[in-house]
Each structure stands twice: as C-alpha cells, then as structure tokens.
Design an enzyme around this catalytic site. Sequence first.
Site, mmCIF file in Angstrom:
data_model
loop_
_atom_site.group_PDB
_atom_site.id
_atom_site.type_symbol
_atom_site.label_atom_id
_atom_site.label_comp_id
_atom_site.label_asym_id
_atom_site.label_seq_id
_atom_site.Cartn_x
_atom_site.Cartn_y
_atom_site.Cartn_z
ATOM 1 N N ASP A 1 41.322 40.371 39.780
ATOM 2 C CA ASP A 1 39.854 40.304 39.701
ATOM 3 C C ASP A 1 39.216 40.897 40.953
ATOM 4 O OD1 ASP A 1 41.232 37.843 40.560
ATOM 5 O OD2 ASP A 1 39.242 37.203 41.177
ATOM 6 N N ASP B 1 35.470 42.639 47.464
ATOM 7 C CA ASP B 1 35.713 41.210 47.657
ATOM 8 C C ASP B 1 36.417 40.911 48.964
ATOM 9 O OD1 ASP B 1 34.296 40.472 45.505
ATOM 10 O OD2 ASP B 1 35.948 39.763 44.287
HETATM 11 P P1 AMP Z 1 37.059 35.162 45.100
HETATM 12 O O1 AMP Z 1 38.242 34.478 45.668
HETATM 13 O O2 AMP Z 1 35.855 35.157 46.012
HETATM 14 O O3 AMP Z 1 37.361 36.545 44.609
HETATM 15 O O4 AMP Z 1 36.605 34.295 43.860
HETATM 16 C C1 AMP Z 1 37.451 33.998 42.788
HETATM 17 C C2 AMP Z 1 36.641 33.350 41.678
HETATM 18 O O5 AMP Z 1 36.098 32.102 42.088
HETATM 19 C C3 AMP Z 1 35.464 34.187 41.218
HETATM 20 O O6 AMP Z 1 35.327 34.020 39.839
HETATM 21 C C4 AMP Z 1 34.302 33.571 41.945
HETATM 22 O O7 AMP Z 1 33.079 33.802 41.301
HETATM 23 C C5 AMP Z 1 34.687 32.106 41.966
HETATM 24 N N1 AMP Z 1 34.082 31.401 43.101
HETATM 25 C C6 AMP Z 1 34.384 31.550 44.406
HETATM 26 N N2 AMP Z 1 33.624 30.751 45.166
HETATM 27 C C7 AMP Z 1 32.798 30.076 44.345
HETATM 28 C C8 AMP Z 1 31.763 29.109 44.530
HETATM 29 N N3 AMP Z 1 31.417 28.664 45.740
HETATM 30 N N4 AMP Z 1 31.137 28.646 43.424
HETATM 31 C C9 AMP Z 1 31.472 29.088 42.199
HETATM 32 N N5 AMP Z 1 32.425 29.986 41.963
HETATM 33 C C10 AMP Z 1 33.085 30.488 43.020
HETATM 34 MG MG MG Z 2 36.683 37.982 43.661
#
Ligand code: AMP
Ligand code: MG
Length: 493
Positions: free
Chosen positions: A259, A269
């Site tokens: 992702d 990201d």
């Molecule tokens: P990431 O590790 O930032 O790439 O995020 C992985 C997934 O977790 C993605 O679908 C993000 O939208 C979700 N996500 C990360 N942090 C949050 C948060 N604080 N609230 C809601 N969803 C989150």
């Molecule tokens: Mg992400």
Amino acid sequence: MAAPMDSSVTTDIGWRFDNSYARLPQRLFAQARPAYASAPRVMLLNTGLADALGLSLGALSPDGAAALFSGQAIPAGAQPIAQAYAGHQFGGFTMLGDGRAILLGEHLAPDGSRVDIQFKGSGQTPYSRRGDGRAALGPMLREFVISEAMHALGIPTTRSLAVVATGDPVYREERLKGAVLTRVAASHLRVGTFEFLAAHGDHVALRALADYTIKRHYPAAANAANPYLAFYQAVLERQMALIVQWQLVGFVHGVMNTDNMSIAGETIDYGPCAFMDRYDPGAVFSSIDAYGRYAYDQQPLIAQWNLARFADALLPLLDPVPDKAIELATEVLSSAGARFDAHWLAGMRAKLGLSNAMPGDDELARELFMWMHTAAADFTNTFRALATGDAALLAPASDQRFAAWHARWRGRIAAEGVSLETAQQRMRAASPVIIPRNQRVEETLAAAEQDDMTVMHRLLEALATPYDDRPRDAAYLSPAPEDSERYRTFCGT
Ligand code: AMP
Ligand code: MG
C-alpha cells in the site's frame, strides 16, 4: 466532527480542480470531510512548489492559509474523498483505505500536469478502523523535510505543500500536537489499490482502474499488443529505477508495504524512513521492523516481491487463460533483477566518474561498498570525498585495502583517457554533499515543537541544493557521533 464551511475565507489561489479518480467505480472511494481544527496555524508553506503549480499563496492571509491547509475551507471544485485500497503489510494481506488522509482532487497545473492534492492527518474517514485519523506535528514536518530533500536530490517523490498545526492534541504514547500535511503527488494509485479490487473479484472495476492508470501515467502502454502487460512492465521499470536511486544515496524507506508503493513510481508514505550515516547494508531504522524485512539491502528484493503481488492482482487482465497470464507476468517479473542491476551499475559509474562501460566496473563498485562496510565509512561523505579529491581523509595510509581500491579506481579513470579532475567534476553532480541527517532533522523538530521554525528553515535551505559545496552548510556534513544511540524512527501516526 466535520469542518464547517467558512465562507469568509478566500481559497481562490488559482486552483483548477478535476476529480477524475472520483469518476472511477464507486467501490474505490468514499466521501469524506476534513475534521474541525480549533486553532489552525501554518508551520510551513512551500512557496516554490506553489509557484510551480500556479498557486499564488500571496493571495492568502495567514488565517486564510491556515484555514485552507487544515481543510477548514474547501476550495471550489474540490470533491473530498478517501481512497480505498488493500495492502500486504509486513507480508500479511489486509483491506485498508485512507484512514487518515483525504484527497481533495486533482489540480491541473499550468505546465499541463495533473497532481493529487491530499490532506494527511485531517481526521477520520470511513476507512479509519480504530484510528483517530490524525497525525502528530513531528512526523508531518519530517515528511515535509525528507520529501523535499528527495525532490532536490532528483529522486521521484510526492511533495509537501504545507504543514498546519491544528491546535488540537493527538494522543499516542503521549499527548502531542496535531497537524495536517498537504501532500502533492502524481497520484495516490498504489499496488494496494489494484489488490483491493482483485480481492473483491471485481474484474470490471479492475479493468477500469488499469485503463485509468495507463491513461494517466503510462499512455504509451495503450498502444502495445497487450496493453496491460506493457503497463506492468513499465511500472516495474520505474519501480526498479526508483529503488536504485534510493540505494545510491543510502535511503531506507522503512515500510515498503504494497500500500506504500506508488504505481506512478514516486517515493511515497514517509514514515519510519531515514538516510544512513555509516554504511551498513543491514541498516534498519523503523522501530516496528524487528526482523529487518525492510532493511537497506532488502529494498530491491522487497520491491520485486511487491511487484509479484501487483502481478497477482493484474492476472485477470493479462490473459483470459490463467496459466498463460501467469506465464506472461512471470517472464516480465523475472527481468526485474537485471533491470535493477543495469540501473545500479549506470548510477555507480556516474558516482565513480566513469563515462563508459568496461568489464570489472561492477566488481570495482562492489568492492568499494565492502570496504565502506568494514571501515564503517560514512555513505555520503565517502562518495563526496572521492569526488573532491579528499580521499586521503577517508582512510589512514595504513589501510591497504582502501589504498589498493583507490589505485585501481584511478587506473580505471585513466583508462578512459580523462583526467581525474574531469571525472571528479562529473562525480560531484552524482553524489550529494547534503542529505537530511537524522540528528539534524530531529533538532529541527525539537525547535518546531517550541515554535521556533528558524532551525527548520535553515535546514530546508541547505537541502534545496544538495550537490553544491557551500562553506555555510558545513554543519550539515557530519554524521552522528559514533557512540550516539542507534537511531530509531517511528511510524508517522
Ligand atoms: P501507513 O503505515 O501510514 O502507510 O498506514 C497504513 C494504514 O493505516 C493506512 O490505511 C492508513 O490510512 C491507516 N492509518 C494510519 N494511521 C492512522 C490513524 N491515525 N487513523 C486512522 N488510520 C490510520
Ligand atoms: Mg501508507
């Protein structure tokens, strides 16, 4: 709580929104509204990027900028949505989606480009699961700094237009200041976007998404005999070229889940990423990557693993006969290693000042890395010292291994019939002086926490010209002291 529309604020800074993604099949997104922010305040604005996008930030009052870039006032033509996607996270498959990001739409820039404008940290969406949808100030400033540094290095990346502190707390292990980052990307189409539709078995939407992506990012593929196979091959090519660029500057992304892999081939990201100081092929900075899945030397292999997941998702489009589809995808995927090697060797030749190919170049480059590893040499400063003729500073005269390598390298340059000086001049364009060193980034974040943005502005200015040697930037050249604690980064949540 959604933000009320504040009609007293002008958001008209030259936006030209289109919302082509929101015209894709419904399952790919959900309506979303940025959350209310009680006291939004601008921390950083990227005027250079705004200018390039045809956006005049000068038209905004400080309050107007804070309202706009915290999502309190939605520009005309924007259609805020959260995007659906899935992903293999540390190898395990999950249905995801923008849990803390909202896409405003695509801005059509004066140069004809189409870029996504996205808020990160602007509150909950239908995909937030148990998350609060918010982001803390430190990680958003960190993404701003590192993405802009990557851009200045010439590495494809999403960019950062603004960071606004919301005035509201976010609760992690501790209470932190909340913030919203405005991110600019070629698109937010991910490997995981395709995996999402494949997991639903929705081949109609999958085809629509592939056609959309081809048109937006790989128009040449549309003319191929098998457009979807050509598309796959082109994505692979861009991805391998991107990872090579990371490897050549010592960048560790830290969380290469599917992702977090952009189909457009941008670095995306920024979470637990970091540049290494001393060269260590096993470098890992992320606090959650206990087994080193996303270590520096794993990045090329993980990219290929992710591309295999991408192929899995595309199979129904590659050929109606499943075995044939697998055969086609496998053949393309099996070229990834060679594509990586070709880009890497070309990049290393530039870093070593070599302008033509000769047998043994690969070994010459690899031997340097082996020496750097045993000598715990600083990645950036090693290449820079070779490029400036300060190689004597790199290793004591007693270091026979380095001396032998150095003599061989000089002989290799001489074999091209050019002077060392000429070669070194070229090398200086291939190896930066200034990278966002961890302790320097941390110090900007600590100052920002105390509302002092001057430290940040100085660093951003130095990072904007990473290949220029300027005496005033000397403070940014030193690695962290050898005995300093091992640097750890945390996911930007
Ligand atoms: P990431 O590790 O930032 O790439 O995020 C992985 C997934 O977790 C993605 O679908 C993000 O939208 C979700 N996500 C990360 N942090 C949050 C948060 N604080 N609230 C809601 N969803 C989150
Ligand atoms: Mg992400």
